[in-house]
Design a protein around this motif. Structure first.
Motif, PDB file in Angstrom:
ATOM      1  N   ASP A 132       0.809  -1.214   0.000  1.00 58.79           N
ATOM      2  CA  ASP A 132       0.000   0.000   0.000  1.00 58.79           C
ATOM      3  C   ASP A 132       0.843   1.264   0.000  1.00 58.79           C
ATOM      4  O   ASP A 132       0.478   2.276  -0.609  1.00 58.79           O
ATOM      5  CB  ASP A 132      -0.939   0.018   1.212  1.00 58.79           C
ATOM      6  N   GLN A 133       1.986   1.231   0.680  1.00 55.56           N
ATOM      7  CA  GLN A 133       2.845   2.410   0.723  1.00 55.56           C
ATOM      8  C   GLN A 133       3.445   2.704  -0.644  1.00 55.56           C
ATOM      9  O   GLN A 133       3.537   3.863  -1.065  1.00 55.56           O
ATOM     10  CB  GLN A 133       3.960   2.209   1.756  1.00 55.56           C
ATOM     11  N   GLU A 134       3.834   1.638  -1.356  1.00 59.02           N
ATOM     12  CA  GLU A 134       4.381   1.855  -2.694  1.00 59.02           C
ATOM     13  C   GLU A 134       3.310   2.403  -3.629  1.00 59.02           C
ATOM     14  O   GLU A 134       3.562   3.306  -4.430  1.00 59.02           O
ATOM     15  CB  GLU A 134       4.961   0.554  -3.267  1.00 59.02           C
ATOM     16  N   LYS A 135       2.093   1.870  -3.546  1.00 59.77           N
ATOM     17  CA  LYS A 135       1.012   2.392  -4.396  1.00 59.77           C
ATOM     18  C   LYS A 135       0.771   3.870  -4.107  1.00 59.77           C
ATOM     19  O   LYS A 135       0.582   4.670  -5.031  1.00 59.77           O
ATOM     20  CB  LYS A 135      -0.270   1.585  -4.166  1.00 59.77           C
ATOM     21  N   ALA A 136       0.788   4.235  -2.827  1.00 57.79           N
ATOM     22  CA  ALA A 136       0.573   5.637  -2.465  1.00 57.79           C
ATOM     23  C   ALA A 136       1.674   6.538  -3.018  1.00 57.79           C
ATOM     24  O   ALA A 136       1.433   7.703  -3.354  1.00 57.79           O
ATOM     25  CB  ALA A 136       0.493   5.779  -0.945  1.00 57.79           C
ATOM     26  N   ALA A 137       2.885   6.011  -3.149  1.00 58.45           N
ATOM     27  CA  ALA A 137       4.007   6.794  -3.681  1.00 58.45           C
ATOM     28  C   ALA A 137       3.994   6.841  -5.207  1.00 58.45           C
ATOM     29  O   ALA A 137       4.410   7.836  -5.814  1.00 58.45           O
ATOM     30  CB  ALA A 137       5.326   6.206  -3.191  1.00 58.45           C
ATOM     31  N   GLN A 138       3.508   5.768  -5.855  1.00 60.17           N
ATOM     32  CA  GLN A 138       3.550   5.689  -7.314  1.00 60.17           C
ATOM     33  C   GLN A 138       2.360   6.388  -7.988  1.00 60.17           C
ATOM     34  O   GLN A 138       2.496   6.928  -9.083  1.00 60.17           O
ATOM     35  CB  GLN A 138       3.597   4.229  -7.760  1.00 60.17           C
ATOM     36  N   VAL A 139       1.181   6.390  -7.344  1.00 57.16           N
ATOM     37  CA  VAL A 139       0.006   7.013  -7.956  1.00 57.16           C
ATOM     38  C   VAL A 139       0.257   8.482  -8.302  1.00 57.16           C
ATOM     39  O   VAL A 139      -0.115   8.933  -9.397  1.00 57.16           O
ATOM     40  CB  VAL A 139      -1.237   6.838  -7.054  1.00 57.16           C
ATOM     41  N   PRO A 140       0.890   9.288  -7.441  1.00 56.83           N
ATOM     42  CA  PRO A 140       1.161  10.679  -7.820  1.00 56.83           C
ATOM     43  C   PRO A 140       2.107  10.827  -9.014  1.00 56.83           C
ATOM     44  O   PRO A 140       2.197  11.907  -9.604  1.00 56.83           O
ATOM     45  CB  PRO A 140       1.788  11.277  -6.551  1.00 56.83           C
ATOM     46  N   LEU A 141       2.819   9.748  -9.380  1.00 53.91           N
ATOM     47  CA  LEU A 141       3.722   9.798 -10.531  1.00 53.91           C
ATOM     48  C   LEU A 141       3.021   9.516 -11.856  1.00 53.91           C
ATOM     49  O   LEU A 141       3.635   9.615 -12.924  1.00 53.91           O
ATOM     50  CB  LEU A 141       4.859   8.780 -10.358  1.00 53.91           C
ATOM     51  N   MET A 142       1.721   9.169 -11.812  1.00 56.44           N
ATOM     52  CA  MET A 142       1.014   8.781 -13.033  1.00 56.44           C
ATOM     53  C   MET A 142       1.057   9.873 -14.095  1.00 56.44           C
ATOM     54  O   MET A 142       1.135   9.586 -15.294  1.00 56.44           O
ATOM     55  CB  MET A 142      -0.444   8.443 -12.720  1.00 56.44           C
ATOM     56  N   SER A 143       0.997  11.130 -13.670  1.00 58.11           N
ATOM     57  CA  SER A 143       1.019  12.215 -14.660  1.00 58.11           C
ATOM     58  C   SER A 143       2.303  12.183 -15.469  1.00 58.11           C
ATOM     59  O   SER A 143       2.295  12.446 -16.679  1.00 58.11           O
ATOM     60  CB  SER A 143       0.872  13.569 -13.959  1.00 58.11           C
ATOM     61  N   GLN A 144       3.417  11.840 -14.828  1.00 54.60           N
ATOM     62  CA  GLN A 144       4.681  11.753 -15.546  1.00 54.60           C
ATOM     63  C   GLN A 144       4.801  10.443 -16.327  1.00 54.60           C
ATOM     64  O   GLN A 144       5.307  10.433 -17.450  1.00 54.60           O
ATOM     65  CB  GLN A 144       5.847  11.878 -14.556  1.00 54.60           C
ATOM     66  N   ILE A 145       4.319   9.353 -15.742  1.00 54.80           N
ATOM     67  CA  ILE A 145       4.476   8.038 -16.378  1.00 54.80           C
ATOM     68  C   ILE A 145       3.802   8.005 -17.745  1.00 54.80           C
ATOM     69  O   ILE A 145       4.390   7.562 -18.745  1.00 54.80           O
ATOM     70  CB  ILE A 145       3.928   6.927 -15.459  1.00 54.80           C
ATOM     71  N   TYR A 146       2.555   8.491 -17.842  1.00 55.99           N
ATOM     72  CA  TYR A 146       1.857   8.440 -19.128  1.00 55.99           C
ATOM     73  C   TYR A 146       2.292   9.565 -20.065  1.00 55.99           C
ATOM     74  O   TYR A 146       2.296   9.398 -21.284  1.00 55.99           O
ATOM     75  CB  TYR A 146       0.336   8.450 -18.909  1.00 55.99           C
ATOM     76  N   ALA A 147       2.685  10.706 -19.500  1.00 52.55           N
ATOM     77  CA  ALA A 147       3.148  11.806 -20.346  1.00 52.55           C
ATOM     78  C   ALA A 147       4.510  11.497 -20.972  1.00 52.55           C
ATOM     79  O   ALA A 147       4.809  11.940 -22.092  1.00 52.55           O
ATOM     80  CB  ALA A 147       3.226  13.091 -19.531  1.00 52.55           C
TER      81      ALA A 147
END
Length: 595
Positions: A101-116
């Protein structure tokens, strides 16, 4: 399964992402995982697909150990491998440790960069079914034929051949319609995946088309008068709770938003959140986290991603957190989002339940009920304050009127009326009942009071622009007569209507459909009529809050001085701001504590 060696993820921080390459798909999928700093990633592709409720029944070998994934994703990876070979990939089910859960919480805010940052994003619609190969192979040629049609609104089931299009009985029409009704279009996370992508390709089975081909067809097809006929003729479910959205609606809107992002224009975050409510997600908290990457940074920074068991169970705290930030940004107009088709009991009445679609279409921002021209530039979010106390809002406004009687509007029958005489009869009976109430209020000096004609559509066209008085009268007369005709004979058994008459009928019917949805027609204590949320009752207060563009309905809570919020309302005579100004709001203003 008991002898499987489960893949052990190496921990990563909030500045690192995982990518992988598919080595082989010969017998099963085998891949290698790589770690990269998010600000220094090599070229890669990302996959957008449906998670759904599928069991993780398939295994992927990552560095010789097993990660379990769904069958749909397994098929998608096999097809993707045929497109990109050994290209680096990002797929959430593999690149994020789903059990951490901690990793998901850290990675979700990176989605804007991951798909861009992805070179290409591939959409996986799923394996071949419902003649999808035919649909995918014909998209380009149909778009080419549509491109030379001067007036797409004139295209219907009887005129297809004259435009060199396949006949109505051709299997291409149900095939391509079902393609746009695939579950991918209902998924919430796809919004950010599409909006942030540079270049998009759509996969179904072994065939691929560009995103722009999907956009062109959706734009062309929905302008024709074909869609409803195909849905009806082939019994394709339209109002299915499991498919709350579809491609003919979602694709054009997503593409408009993509263009806005590319041009650097600001996207209305209320529109984004309303669109998200028509989508599906696995967990309630993802109703917020799934759109976080495309919200303005000032809102995004106020929301902490938390996948802990407690927060997932008490998801309403995340909803309140998001909506509080929205009210601080947008002021009273944010409250148009509050009506919900269902509601978590822990939520205050002023906060929408983001698990459910808005049960009432917004009345729009073109009215000016509580904005006085002399100081409209000063009116703003300060008319609403968070608090006092948890779960409360303080709204400053004026008590204008009260609800006297209500009558439910027959919105569920409008779409089916032209095909089903019983549905048409329900619409006619409802309109006539409302007309009787209007005549009681306004007298019988004219056959149909103009206040009635206007209120039935809240004074707005389907695009939420003002309906001119001459046009609204003419459209009402034609539309009500058509509904009466449908009571005797469905539209497909009647003679062909002139194009102008059909457009006029569609215009008023569509405006009715938007206004009537989950609403009541009502009369007021002061002798006028209106339309408001289906939960309103006689005795409710009609108030105008400073800076709100429409009146609001408040209901006093039993035994205390607080109120419950029951949505915005169209009240004839209160909409343009003059009635609010005439009430001398400086002297008559009061604070309403809403919980």
């Amino acid at each position: 399964m008991a002898n499987e060696e489960v893949y052990q993820y190496t921990p990563i921080n909030a500045e690192t992402i995982r990518l992988f390459t598919i080595v082989t798909t010969a017998t099963s999928i085998s891949c290698q995982v790589h770690h990269h700093a998010v600000n220094d990633v090599p070229s890669y592709c990302a996959l957008s697909y449906v998670w759904g409720d599928e069991e993780a029944s398939e295994c992927v070998k990552c560095d010789g150990r097993t990660i379990r994934i769904s069958q749909n994703l397994c098929l998608g990876l096999q097809m993707l491998h045929k497109q990109v070979g050994s290209q680096l990939l990002w797929v959430d089910a593999i690149c994020i440790n789903q059990s951490n859960d901690q990793e998901k919480a850290a990675q979700v805010p990176l989605m804007s960069q991951i798909y861009a940052l992805a070179q290409k994003v591939y959409i996986w619609l799923g394996p071949v079914s419902d003649n999808s190969d035919l649909a995918m192979s014909c998209l380009a040629s149909l778009n080419e034929t549509f491109s030379v049609v001067d007036n797409l609104e004139a295209v219907d089931r009887s005129s297809l051949a004259s435009y060199d299009l396949p006949t109505f009985d051709d299997p291409i029409w149900p095939a391509i319609t079902r393609l746009y009704f695939r579950k991918w279009f209902t998924r919430l996370w796809v919004m950010q995946e599409v909006l942030l992508a540079k270049d998009i390709y759509v996969l179904c089975g072994e065939q691929a088309v560009t995103w722009q081909q999907m956009v062109k067809f959706a734009n062309n097809y929905r302008i024709t008068r074909m869609v409803d006929d195909v849905l009806q003729h082939h019994k394709i479910p339209y109002n299915n709770p499991e498919l709350p959205d579809h491609g003919f609606s979602a694709v054009p809107i997503l593409d408009i938003l993509r263009d806005m992002i590319e041009d650097g224009r600001i996207i209305n975050c209320m529109s984004l959140l309303e669109m998200a409510r028509r989508k599906l997600s696995k967990e309630p908290v993802d109703r917020v986290y799934g759109v976080l990457a495309i919200l303005p940074s000032e809102m995004r920074n106020k929301i902490r991603v938390d996948y802990s068991p407690t927060n997932r169970e008490q998801y309403w705290h995340t909803f309140i957190q998001l909506f509080t930030a929205l009210i601080e940004s947008e002021g009273p107009r944010a409250l148009s989002m509050v009506p919900s088709r269902g509601r978590c009991l822990e939520l205050p009445s002023w906060c929408p339940d983001f698990q459910f679609e808005n049960s009432m279409n917004s009345l729009g921002k073109h009215y000016a009920a509580g904005v006085m021209p002399s100081h409209s530039d000063k009116a703003g979010p300060s008319s609403i304050k968070i608090g006092p106390g948890p779960g409360s809002l303080q709204m400053r406004g004026v008590l204008m009127d009260g609800v006297k009687s209500t009558f439910p509007l027959a919105w569920k029958y409008i779409d089916a009326a032209q095909y089903d005489p019983r549905s048409a009869a329900k619409v006619v009976e409802c309109e006539e009942a409302c007309l009787r109430l209007s005549r009681q209020i306004y007298g019988a000096q004219e056959e149909v009071p103009v206040q009635h004609v206007t209120t039935l559509v809240a004074g707005m066209t389907v695009t939420r622009s003002h309906y001119s008085m001459d046009q609204i009268r003419a459209d009402y007369k034609l539309a009500t007569q058509r509904f009466r005709d449908f009571c005797k004979q469905p539209s497909d058994q009647q003679g062909t209507q002139s194009n102008a008459n059909q457009i006029a009928f569609d215009r008023y019917k569509s405006a009715m459909k938007i206004t009537w949805r989950h609403t009541n027609f009502f009369t007021t204590t002061n002798g006028t009529i209106g339309v408001g949320l289906e939960t309103i009752e006689p005795g409710d207060d009609i108030c105008i809050v400073s800076a709100a563009h429409t009146p609001f309905i408040f209901r006093k809570n039993v035994g205390c001085e607080t109120y419950a919020f029951h949505g915005e309302a169209y009240v004839h005579g209160l909409m343009d701001g003059q009635a609010f100004a005439a009430k001398d709001p400086v002297s008559n203003v009061q604070d309403f504590i809403v919980q």
